[in-house]
Design a protein around this motif. Structure first.
Motif, PDB file in Angstrom:
ATOM      1  N   SER A   1       0.895  -1.252   0.122  1.00  0.00           N
ATOM      2  CA  SER A   1      -0.132   0.182   0.039  1.00  0.00           C
ATOM      3  C   SER A   1       0.723   1.127   0.116  1.00  0.00           C
ATOM      4  O   SER A   1       0.432   2.055  -0.695  1.00  0.00           O
ATOM      5  CB  SER A   1      -0.901   0.180   1.262  1.00  0.00           C
ATOM      6  OG  SER A   1      -1.730  -1.093   1.097  1.00  0.00           O
ATOM      7  N   ILE A   2       1.984   1.357   0.754  1.00  0.00           N
ATOM      8  CA  ILE A   2       2.917   2.451   0.928  1.00  0.00           C
ATOM      9  C   ILE A   2       3.577   2.682  -0.427  1.00  0.00           C
ATOM     10  O   ILE A   2       3.622   3.709  -0.948  1.00  0.00           O
ATOM     11  CB  ILE A   2       3.816   2.189   1.893  1.00  0.00           C
ATOM     12  CG1 ILE A   2       3.042   2.201   3.429  1.00  0.00           C
ATOM     13  CG2 ILE A   2       5.008   3.374   1.794  1.00  0.00           C
ATOM     14  CD1 ILE A   2       3.994   1.765   4.484  1.00  0.00           C
ATOM     15  N   VAL A   3       3.917   1.506  -0.962  1.00  0.00           N
ATOM     16  CA  VAL A   3       4.677   1.594  -2.472  1.00  0.00           C
ATOM     17  C   VAL A   3       3.773   2.092  -3.394  1.00  0.00           C
ATOM     18  O   VAL A   3       4.132   2.957  -4.276  1.00  0.00           O
ATOM     19  CB  VAL A   3       5.481   0.301  -2.752  1.00  0.00           C
ATOM     20  CG1 VAL A   3       6.065   0.430  -4.091  1.00  0.00           C
ATOM     21  CG2 VAL A   3       6.635   0.255  -1.746  1.00  0.00           C
ATOM     22  N   MET A   4       2.508   1.561  -3.434  1.00  0.00           N
ATOM     23  CA  MET A   4       1.658   1.896  -4.314  1.00  0.00           C
ATOM     24  C   MET A   4       1.032   3.319  -4.193  1.00  0.00           C
ATOM     25  O   MET A   4       0.858   4.201  -5.365  1.00  0.00           O
ATOM     26  CB  MET A   4       0.483   0.707  -4.721  1.00  0.00           C
ATOM     27  CG  MET A   4      -0.351   1.063  -5.751  1.00  0.00           C
ATOM     28  SD  MET A   4       0.367   0.738  -7.278  1.00  0.00           S
ATOM     29  CE  MET A   4      -0.845   1.426  -8.429  1.00  0.00           C
ATOM     30  N   GLN A   5       0.950   3.726  -3.182  1.00  0.00           N
ATOM     31  CA  GLN A   5       0.545   5.162  -2.796  1.00  0.00           C
ATOM     32  C   GLN A   5       1.507   6.180  -3.465  1.00  0.00           C
ATOM     33  O   GLN A   5       1.087   6.977  -4.064  1.00  0.00           O
ATOM     34  CB  GLN A   5       0.065   5.285  -1.243  1.00  0.00           C
ATOM     35  CG  GLN A   5      -0.960   4.631  -0.811  1.00  0.00           C
ATOM     36  CD  GLN A   5      -2.306   5.435  -0.895  1.00  0.00           C
ATOM     37  OE1 GLN A   5      -2.398   6.206  -1.895  1.00  0.00           O
ATOM     38  NE2 GLN A   5      -3.464   4.898  -0.648  1.00  0.00           N
ATOM     39  N   GLN A   6       2.891   5.877  -3.313  1.00  0.00           N
ATOM     40  CA  GLN A   6       3.745   6.750  -3.446  1.00  0.00           C
ATOM     41  C   GLN A   6       3.804   6.796  -4.868  1.00  0.00           C
ATOM     42  O   GLN A   6       4.187   7.933  -5.707  1.00  0.00           O
ATOM     43  CB  GLN A   6       5.231   6.139  -3.031  1.00  0.00           C
ATOM     44  CG  GLN A   6       6.394   6.924  -3.177  1.00  0.00           C
ATOM     45  CD  GLN A   6       6.183   8.382  -2.495  1.00  0.00           C
ATOM     46  OE1 GLN A   6       5.318   8.740  -1.513  1.00  0.00           O
ATOM     47  NE2 GLN A   6       7.025   9.353  -2.911  1.00  0.00           N
ATOM     48  N   TYR A   7       3.461   5.591  -5.798  1.00  0.00           N
ATOM     49  CA  TYR A   7       3.578   5.512  -7.258  1.00  0.00           C
ATOM     50  C   TYR A   7       2.450   6.479  -7.866  1.00  0.00           C
ATOM     51  O   TYR A   7       2.612   7.287  -8.765  1.00  0.00           O
ATOM     52  CB  TYR A   7       3.580   4.091  -7.644  1.00  0.00           C
ATOM     53  CG  TYR A   7       3.931   4.152  -8.917  1.00  0.00           C
ATOM     54  CD1 TYR A   7       4.989   4.218  -9.832  1.00  0.00           C
ATOM     55  CD2 TYR A   7       2.785   3.434 -10.095  1.00  0.00           C
ATOM     56  CE1 TYR A   7       5.316   4.026 -11.178  1.00  0.00           C
ATOM     57  CE2 TYR A   7       2.828   3.409 -11.252  1.00  0.00           C
ATOM     58  CZ  TYR A   7       4.166   3.736 -11.890  1.00  0.00           C
ATOM     59  OH  TYR A   7       4.458   3.546 -13.341  1.00  0.00           O
ATOM     60  N   LEU A   8       1.345   5.966  -7.329  1.00  0.00           N
ATOM     61  CA  LEU A   8       0.196   6.852  -7.761  1.00  0.00           C
ATOM     62  C   LEU A   8       0.216   8.346  -7.441  1.00  0.00           C
ATOM     63  O   LEU A   8      -0.256   9.122  -8.313  1.00  0.00           O
ATOM     64  CB  LEU A   8      -1.223   6.434  -7.086  1.00  0.00           C
ATOM     65  CG  LEU A   8      -1.672   4.931  -7.521  1.00  0.00           C
ATOM     66  CD1 LEU A   8      -2.732   4.453  -6.622  1.00  0.00           C
ATOM     67  CD2 LEU A   8      -2.014   4.907  -8.877  1.00  0.00           C
TER      68      LEU A   8
END
Length: 435
Positions: free
Chosen positions: A269-276
Motif C-alpha cells: 500500500s505504501i509503495v503503490m500510494q507513492q507511485y500513484l
C-alpha cells in the motif's frame, strides 16, 4: 622470500572470512592462510565465537539487516530476563514462599489456575490472530513485548493485592501465553526473512545459543540484585521501569532495523500510494522505514482479500458489471464501505499483487479529499455515479500503470516470488460474462 616464490596450486575460502592457498615447494604441497592487510594470526578466539553464535557462512548466508537486528534483540532479551527475575521473585512471594501460614495446596492451585488460563489464552489467540502473524510480523513482535512487560508488571504488583492475587496472576498468565505465541511465530517469520540459503534451522539454533548466553549473563546479574530487591518494593519497581524502558526501546530499534523485501499489505500500500501520487518507486529500505510497526496498519477504506463471491456480487447483473473491462483472475467490488477482492484458483503471485494494487487505487478514489488538497486538485478528480464506475475506472488505471509499476519494483530489489498479503482461502470459478 623463498616461500613467496612457491608455486600456488589452488586457493580456497570459507565464506568471506578466511582464504587459504595450496603451494608446492620442493615437490611438497603445503596449505597456508592468506592474511589481509593489518590482520594477524591471533584471531582464533573470534573464529570460535563466530562459529558458535553466528550462522554458518555469515555474513553471506543471512540478510544484510541480520547483525543490527540481532544486536538490539540481544539487548531486549537481556532486559527482559532481568525483568523476569523481578516478576518471578514477586510471584513466589505472592504464592506464599517464605510465609509459614501458606499451604502447598493453595500455592499449587494458584499456579495451576495461572497455567490453565494461559493455555486457553494461547488457543484463542492463535485461532483469532494466527493468520496475521506473517503479514504483520513487526507489529506483533512489538505487541508481544509490550504485553510481556505488562504481564511482569502485574506479577510484581499482585502480592500487594492479596484478595485479587489469583485473578491478577491468571490475567498475567493469559498475556504471557499470547507473548509465547506471537513472539515465537513472528520470530519464525523474521528467521525466514533472514535465511538467504534456506538455513532457517541454523539461524534459529544460533539465535537460541545467543539467547542462552544472554540469559546466563542476566542470571549472574540477578544473583547480585536479588538481595537488594527482596522486601524492597520501591527499588524493585524502579529497576523494573528502568529495564522496561530499555527493553521497549531495544525492541523498537530491532523491528525498525528489519528490511523485508517481500510485500505485505502495509508495504505494498505504501509503495503503490507513492507511485500513484508521485510516480516514484520506493526501495525496500524506504518502504520499511515508512511502515507503521507499533500501531496496527489501518487504511481509510478497509480491503478484504480472498472473500466469498457473494461479498463482491449478489446477482448475475452485478457479476456482469464486475467482469466489465476485466480479464484478470480476480473480481473487485465494494460492499458496506469495504473493498472486497475475490480470487480465482489459477491466480499467480503477480495477479495477487495486481489485485491488491487495484484495491489501493480504488481506495484512493473512495477516500474523501484531505484538507491539504488544493481546490484545483479536487476539481480535477473524476466524479462517479456509483461504485461500479469506480471499479471500471480502476481497471483502466491498472491497465495503464501496472506493467511499469511491476518492472520498477523488480528493479528496486523487491522479491516478487512470494508475498505476505493476508489472503483468505476462498477461491471461486466464475462463468464468463454473457453477451
Amino acid at each position: 622470500m623463498e616461500k613467496d616464490k612457491a608455486l600456488v596450486l589452488a586457493t580456497e575460502r570459507y565464506g568471506s572470512a578466511e582464504s587459504w592457498k595450496y603451494v608446492s615447494e620442493d615437490g611438497v604441497m603445503e596449505r597456508r592462510r592468506n592474511l589481509r592487510e593489518g590482520e594477524s594470526t591471533g584471531n582464533s578466539f573470534f573464529g570460535v565465537f563466530k562459529s558458535i553464535f553466528l550462522p554458518q557462512g555469515y555474513p553471506e548466508s543471512v540478510s544484510k539487516d541480520y547483525l543490527q537486528y540481532q544486536f538490539w534483540d540481544t539487548v531486549q532479551a537481556f532486559c527482559s530476563s532481568l525483568s523476569g527475575t523481578l516478576a518471578t521473585q514477586a510471584s513466589l512471594k505472592g504464592v506464599g514462599v517464605g510465609n509459614q501460614d501458606a499451604t502447598v495446596a493453595a500455592a499449587t492451585i494458584t499456579w495451576l489456575l495461572k497455567d490453565g488460563a494461559g493455555m486457553l489464552g494461547r488457543i484463542i489467540f492463535a485461532w483469532h490472530k494466527g493468520s496475521k502473524l506473517d503479514s504483520e510480523a513487526k507489529t506483533w513482535r512489538l505487541v508481544a513485548d509490550v504485553l510481556n512487560d505488562v504481564a511482569m508488571f502485574m506479577m510484581i504488583l499482585a502480592p500487594h493485592f492479596p484478595a485479587c492475587f489469583t485473578t491478577i496472576i491468571c490475567i498475567a498468565g493469559i498475556f504471557l501465553s499470547i507473548v509465547g505465541v506471537a513472539g515465537g511465530a513472528t520470530r519464525a517469520a523474521l528467521t525466514c526473512h533472514q535465511a538467504h540459503r534456506d538455513n532457517m534451522a541454523d539461524i534459529s539454533a544460533k539465535d537460541g545459543s545467543q539467547e542462552t548466553l544472554v540469559n546466563l549473563a542476566a542470571l549472574l546479574i540477578s544473583l547480585v540484585l536479588i538481595p537488594f530487591v527482596t522486601d524492597n518494593p520501591q527499588f524493585t519497581l524502579s529497576l523494573f521501569f528502568l529495564f522496561t524502558i530499555f527493553h521497549l526501546f531495544a525492541n523498537y530499534k530491532a523491528v525498525r532495523s528489519v528490511v523485508m523485501e517481500t510485500f505485505s499489505e502495509a508495504r505494498l500500500s505504501i509503495v503503490m500510494q507513492q507511485y500513484l501520487t508521485h510516480g516514484q518507486i520506493l526501495s525496500p529500505r524506504e518502504a520499511n522505514q515508512r511502515e507503521p510497526v507499533f500501531l496496527e496498519f489501518r487504511k481509510a477504506v478497509p480491503i478484504k482479500l480472498g472473500v466469498r463471491l457473494d461479498k463482491v456480487v449478489q446477482s448475475s447483473e452485478e457479476l456482469n458489471l464486475a467482469l466489465k473491462n476485466n480479464n484478470m483472475p480476480f473480481l473487485i467490488g465494494v460492499r458496506n464501505g469495504c473493498i472486497c477482492v475475490c480470487l480465482r484458483p489459477d491466480a499467480s503471485v503477480c495477479d495477487e499483487i495486481r489485485a491488491m494494487c487495484q484495491a489501493v487505487c480504488l481506495s484512493n478514489m473512495m477516500s474523501p479529499p484531505t484538507s491539504r488538497e488544493s481546490a484545483a486538485q479536487q476539481q480535477s478528480q473524476p466524479h462517479f455515479q456509483g461504485h461500479w464506475e469506480m471499479v471500471h475506472e480502476s481497471h483502466t488505471v491498472m491497465d495503464r500503470l501496472f506493467n511499469p509499476f511491476i518492472k520498477g519494483v523488480e528493479a528496486s530489489g523487491w522479491d516478487m516470488r512470494r508475498t505476505l498479503l493476508d489472503w483468505d482461502e476462498w477461491r471461486v470459478e466464475w462463468k464468463a460474462k454473457s453477451n
